[in-house]
Scaffold this motif. Sequence first.
Motif: not given
Length: 1472
Positions: A657-665, A294-297, A421-423, A345-349
């Motif tokens: 979009y990873y970590g972007l709830a508003g844009l995702t909606k 589940g971690d991102r690399v 952004m990360g899809v 950074g936002s993906c916590g890599i």
Amino acid sequence: APYVPQTQGRCFFQSPFLTMPLTAVPKSPVNFHFADIHTEAVQAALAKHKEQKMALPMPTKRRSTFVQSPADACTPPDTSSASEDEGSLRRQAALSAALHQSLQNAESWINRSIQGSSTSSSASSTLSHGEAAIDLPPSGIVKGMHKGSNRSSLMDTADGVPVSSRVSTKIQQLLNTLKRPKRPPLKEFFVDDFEEIVEVPQPDPNQPKPEGRQMTPVKGEPLGVVCNWPPALEAALQRWGTTQAKCPCLTALDVTGKPVYTLTYGKLWSRSLKLAYTLLNKLGTKNEPVLKPGDRVALVYPNNDPVMFMVAFYGCLLAEVIPVPIEVPLTRKDAGGQQIGFLLGSCGIALALTTEVCLKGLPKTQNGEIVQFKGWPRLKWVVTDSKYLSKSPKDWQPNISAAGTEPAYIEYKTSKEGSVMGVTVSRIAMLSHCQALSQACNYSEGETIVNVLDFKKDAGLWHGILTNVMNKLHTISVPYSVMKTCPLSWVQRVHTHKAKVALVKCRDLHWAMMAHRDQRDVSLSSLRMLIVTDGANPWSVSSCDAFLSLFQSHGLKPEAICPCATSPEAMTIAIRRPGVPGAPLPGRAILSMNGLSFGVIRVNTEDKNSALTVQDVGHVMPGGMMCIVKPDGPPQLCKTDEIGEICVSSRAGGMMYYGLAGLTKNTFEVCTAESGSPVGDVPFVRSGLLGFVGPGSLVFVVGKMDGLLTVSGRRHNADDIVATGLAVESIKTVYRGRIAVFSVSVFYDERIVVVAEQRPDASEEDSFQWMSRVLQAIDSIHQVGVYCLALVPANTLPKTPLGGIHISQTKQHFLEGSLHPCNILMCPHTCVTNLPKPRQKQPGVGPASVMVGNLVAGKRIAQASGRDLGQIEDNDLVKKVNQCLLQMEYFLTEVLQWRAHTTPDHALFLLLNAKGTAVCTATCLQLHKKAERIASVLCDKGHLNAGDNVVLLYPPGIELITAFYGCLYAGCIPVTVRPPHAQSLTATLPTVRMIVEVSKAACILTTQTLMRLLKSREAAAAVDVKTWPTIIDTDDLPRKRLSQIYKPPTSEMLAYLDFSVSTTGMLTGVKMSHAAVSGLCRAIKLQCELYSSRQIAICLDPYCGLGFVLWCLCSVYSGHQSILIPPMELESNLSLWLSTVSQHKIRDTFCSYSVMELCTKGLGNQARGINLSCVRTCVVVAEERPRVSLTHSFSKLFKDIGLSSRAVSTTFGSRVNVAICLQGTSGPDPTTVYVDLKSLRHDRVRLVERGAPQSLLLSESGKILPGVKVVIVNPETKGPLGDSHLGEIWVNSPHTASGYYTIYDNETLQADHFNTRLSFGDAAQTLWARTGYLGFVRRTELTAASGERHDALYVVGALDETLELRGLRYHPIDIETSVSRTHRSIAECAVFTWTNLLVVVVELCGCEQEALDLVPLVTNVVLEEHYLIVGVVVVVDPGVIPINSRGEKQRMHLRDSFLADQLDPIYVAYNM
């Protein structure tokens, strides 16, 4: 003709010149590549313009600027395109021969002139500067004289432009282009009034409207169930890796295009397994693993190493960690690199996988560590080469479960603004997408495919890495680096491997055609599908047609060409299925660009040149459902003939979009509404593509949401504009694929900017020609104006990893002023059509009505006054002295004699040199004695009579003061004049000469040094030295007493003449009577509480105005000691003034703005040992609006060494009255207000809060002096105004000057300026003097000395300097302040108008290549903040803008130099 789509059968577009069924396409191998119809359309449009023969002024450029270095010249940039879509390279529109006709109603592209600019700059626009004027008119008044007024060699044209001037011819050309009949402006005027009312743009009544019914969502065929499809992609890998281990999976090529390594399914499985085991078990300790499922690399692999990437990707999938493929960072500051860092950074890599070779190539610090990339988190780098991986134990197996909604991988995408952004794609979506692609493309096991795309993302990843494994395909990966050296390599691979499928972009088709001659014997007969992945680009149709016509003879089947449309969010949206030989081919739609700009589908009938031909991208993907929603607002379904954003609902799409709830909606969870009720139960995903569904459910794409430019309510596509630009013979001037088009928001609308890379060998003329032709073409074909067109040197635009242009970064550079263009053309006059209506002055409102209106509205009449002169101090001794002074009948000579008698040794003056030591002092007696000796010399040597004028030519010092009193003792009238500068005689001596002539001086008093200078050979070159009046030097005076000191018969007699050159270049002399002199000294004495025990420090020029009064007169009247500091001494010792104040513990000091600026800019660190806590008042002597920012900076800077924040204040005086306001010691502190700039332009005053938009901070100009009254008056009607109005400041006081000194009296001007009455409402019939300055009065909450509420006077600016543009009144300083803020390299700036054009001159303190960056920035800021269009931008070297001794800009002087072409500018841009 409205376009009516049908769902089944064949459809004809209703069009007079296209009666082809939609499903037919010409089969004959016409060479479309050269018969480019769009190019013909552009040529036709340009031919029409050529007939109109319009000369555009070419910019003026200094030769030294922008010389390209040889390295730049040798390396041509990549010819790849802006977004790697070379479809825009050729607009092959399948139109008919009707296109050859030129435009039916072609108008000139530039014929939209300045919106209603009204009057000329100001009264002074025909006057030029007098500072260096030599020739004098034979007679007449000096006020209003200007340089060269009788110089016959300067023939003037009708507009007053000197014929000889090169600049003026260009301005004339510019005016001619702006005068052309203009298009009707858009109905978008907003009223720029009290409250800003921006009108909502009214829609064009003739615009086409959608007429179809509401669309119904279109479904793709069901996703077939194939019994042997795996439950997860990893299961497919396991199956092929264990059962078909020898089968080839992926072949990599070397730099020459030869196969270098083939990865088999067995190798892929075993190496992925090793990597998965290593990632989970070998990176940390058993208890603290570095990676958990589940971690991102991050996956950092170069584009030429697909094998290592594929192993890493599947290794991550098997380890259940989420791969995030990114580009290899090349430098610390890659274009867009910071945003990639934000994604990481936002993906916590915290971990990046890469190859050994790639790791070695990354930029390192000096100690060998990998540099910290800008904006990136700290990463641990892991090398995935086989030798570093641990073999998994026999009993270790990866966990392969059935695909679910858990994330599988993250694909990055860059938005229009440049953010990354990360899809996130789930495992089930990844699997479903592979299944849908397999079904749509009819893949079968063991097929060979050639992939030219980037394998890390988009179709390159989906087909070449994922679907590949699903179907046991063999992918040949052709990297971008090979394509650059051998553009035909992919065609050769298809031929060699008999590949069934090839994945390409239009760019690759284009390159293959260019290199076609090198290879005769290739065959493409094996291809069943040529997937064109950017088939969504509207211009791809031309590339496809041209490629087919060229390669059909090489076995390429027409039905094999399969365009598709993709997006990172919705993945594959639609793809044309491989055709069956003989079946009818899909067709195309010929659409009206005008219709498209309104979002409506219309078959092109009206203007043959503006048509867009688009091909379909096939049908919706299996298992998907598609609908078209309106691009803006809530997601409403479109009508069938309306263009909208394509939305897709299917299992095979991104999930968020990873970590972007508003844009995702907003993007992934769109619930489309159909007349209120939602469509379907599954949310749709926005694809970011614009298009429509045509007949037979074929999908057509006409552009991208990211490339959408919405200008004045119409939508244009960036790709279309690029294509038009390229259709203008561009090859000589710019590089094909290096054009960026974007829009910037300026003044309530989007404006189009085009930036291209210029070839090193293109000449100035070629470039300018190309630019003007591009503007014409875009205007004709798209009916939209281009705001700015810039050419930059080759290889300088920021690049994307695959060599395209990084649009958002280019836009950022443009807005920051760091693009460094080598050519630029701005067209604000052409495309800014939404300026407010020019103000119409309301006629017929008389002063009486205004006054009554003010009274009815409860507004005070704007007037104020200082203390009454009758209030004299209580102190007995002071009373005595004042009575003595009052008995002396207003004569300063008597005061001096009295002081010499009563306090002979009291030192009145102390002169300091640059070291701060006193070089000269003058006691009362010494001054009196020296004055007597000078008076006797005047009578004996000069043979002067009482009333003769004497010019005093001295450096600042005590000699000047003694000479002044010497003249008074002899009954002569002194005229103080600044001595000429020995280093610049030609510039400074003519002014001296002019004052000597105008004042009719009978004699010049000066020093020996200056006397020699006046008669020198150098002086003779500048003026006629033989005609000087008698020159007397006062260095060695005979010790002879004066028989009798002259006493004037009345105090109304002249005491001295005060000459000064105004900023508008007018030389004016005013007459000061003895009564005015003593009245002024008395008012200053009362205001500043000056008496004999006080010391003041003066750092001012002593030649005119209040500076002269403080230097020469006040000490004699009040008895205080003046410490004199010549401002020029500060050049060698900056801290002289402040250290003197500190050392002598001075409480009151006077300086000029130039002195304050010198200290603020240069004294920061040198202020050690200075203590300013003693200072009670620090007064800036000025005749202008207080420079609040400078005084604030000064106070702030020296606060730490004791300067009180309340100490700094300013004075206000004018030619008619040199001292109207002066802060003084008692009374409330100076107040500040924020006023609305828009209201000021309408001559109204509206106070606003701090920080309000368009607000201006104004400070009170000190307190009104005792005995002075002011009133605010309408300069036209001469009626009094209320306190909410801006008007001219009129003054009444005992110390007003008696009039202008003229050669013979011009009574009308005298009366108008010095003795004028209000036209209404003044029963006392007071006589007022007009200051020529605009200002207003405000009653404050503070209490004045009289006990009443204090009235503050605010000065806004000189009436002569104001610019009247579009019926509004502008103050140059406001425009200049805005301009100075726009770029760090602007040192100084000045504006003036010429024949209604606003000219902005900026001094560039950076390097010359920044010169052209300033042009758009200056144009933008003046438009945004002042609603004005700049006509000419002139970039000059520092120090070119002339500034007088008071620190004021000489704008008219600058204007004359500009028009006479004497500025040697770095660059002059003429805005169209």
